[in-house]
Design an enzyme around this catalytic site. Structure first.
Site, PDB file in Angstrom:
ATOM      1  N   HIS A 221       0.970  -1.899  -0.085  1.00 57.43           N
ATOM      2  CA  HIS A 221       0.255  -0.120   0.244  1.00 57.43           C
ATOM      3  C   HIS A 221       1.195   1.540  -0.463  1.00 57.43           C
ATOM      4  O   HIS A 221       1.970   0.576   0.598  1.00 57.43           O
ATOM      5  CB  HIS A 221      -0.672   0.305   1.079  1.00 57.43           C
ATOM      6  CG  HIS A 221       0.014   0.122   2.568  1.00 57.43           C
ATOM      7  ND1 HIS A 221       0.195   1.481   2.877  1.00 57.43           N
ATOM      8  CD2 HIS A 221      -0.108  -1.544   3.042  1.00 57.43           C
ATOM      9  CE1 HIS A 221       0.209   0.981   3.971  1.00 57.43           C
ATOM     10  NE2 HIS A 221       0.395  -0.488   4.811  1.00 57.43           N
TER      11      HIS A 221
ATOM     12  N   CYS B  70       3.157  -5.157   6.619  1.00 60.27           N
ATOM     13  CA  CYS B  70       2.409  -4.772   5.202  1.00 60.27           C
ATOM     14  C   CYS B  70       4.181  -3.983   4.436  1.00 60.27           C
ATOM     15  O   CYS B  70       4.927  -3.531   5.043  1.00 60.27           O
ATOM     16  CB  CYS B  70       1.882  -3.948   4.922  1.00 60.27           C
ATOM     17  SG  CYS B  70       0.060  -4.490   5.566  1.00 60.27           S
TER      18      CYS B  70
END
Length: 270
Positions: free
Chosen positions: A229, A245
């Site tokens: 992301h 992440c």
């Protein structure tokens, strides 16, 4: 005296005389003509000339040759960056490359249908063909990328490699998990969201909020809660600071979002 020198010296003299007689100001490099490696300076000039003329495939080939042939040069990283920049320009342009085809739109086609058939994205089809909306005209010929992409994330260096058939298309600087918490393994992209909402414990953070750490794009793995992301903290890129992440800058994640379809393989290594 070496007999070979007796043959070579007169030949060089004859070539020099020929240049004078014909008025040629820039003589050919006899050593290069004889098969030795061109200098980095000469190759760089050739690459820049091809770029100036818009001949990007030729320019990229020369930058890659510079990277491969002059591995000890302090300019290697710059040449590799130039080659990767050209990769993206070619990818996002109508120019046909060895990994793309010309497709003629048929009646009943949609961008999503074509993208599924060739394992690409509607966004990449639109970007590379200067299509501004989802309406497409039967009979029109368009460029379609038809080679698979894959991603390699190296946690020790905090870099991500976008690859196609083992060639590095582009290198991205990323952030990974603090305390080495980003999982290692082979994953697949299973969902993609533009301007994602962040669902955190006890709160829903909308895309418009400056507290939404997901940035402008989300590409989720087949491991719940993990994915690639954007970020609201670009200064932290290159560090191990996330909750697991992989983060990119918003411009980079938006670029990647256009390129990779769901199903793309992501390999994460230590």
């Amino acid at each position: 005296m070496n007999k070979k020198l007796l043959i070579i010296i007169p030949a060089v003299i004859l070539i020099a005389v020929a240049f004078l007689v014909l008025g040629i100001k820039k003589p050919i490099n006899v050593i290069n003509a004889g098969g030795s490696r061109p200098s980095a300076h000469k190759l760089l000039n050739q690459a820049r000339q091809f770029e100036a003329k818009g001949e990007l495939l030729e320019a990229k080939s020369i930058y890659q040759k510079l990277v491969n042939d002059f591995t000890e040069s302090p300019e290697v990283a710059n040449w590799q960056t130039k080659a990767e920049d050209i990769n993206i320009k070619l990818l996002f342009s109508p120019a046909i490359t060895p990994r793309s085809i010309i497709y003629q739109i048929k009646s009943g086609d949609t961008l999503n249908k074509i993208a599924r058939e060739y394992k690409t994205t509607p966004e990449l089809i639109m970007k590379s063909n200067n299509i501004s909306d989802s309406l497409i005209i039967p009979g029109r010929k368009i460029k379609i990328w038809n080679a698979p992409f894959s991603i390699l994330v190296d946690k020790s260096q905090n870099i991500m490699l976008l690859k196609s058939n083992e060639e590095v298309v582009k290198t991205y600087i990323v952030s990974t998990g603090k305390d080495n918490c980003t999982p290692v393994g082979v994953f697949k992209i299973v969902n993609k969201l533009a301007n994602p909402t962040w669902f955190r414990a006890g709160a829903v953070v909308p895309a418009s909020s400056p507290e939404n750490v997901l940035g402008t794009r989300w590409m989720g793995f087949d491991l719940a809660g993990y994915g690639i992301h954007g970020t609201t903290e670009p200064k932290e890129l290159g560090k191990q600071v996330t909750q697991g992440c992989v983060r990119l800058s918003n411009p980079d994640v938006e670029e990647l979002y256009i390129i990779i379809p769901t199903g793309t393989e992501v390999v994460i290594v230590e």
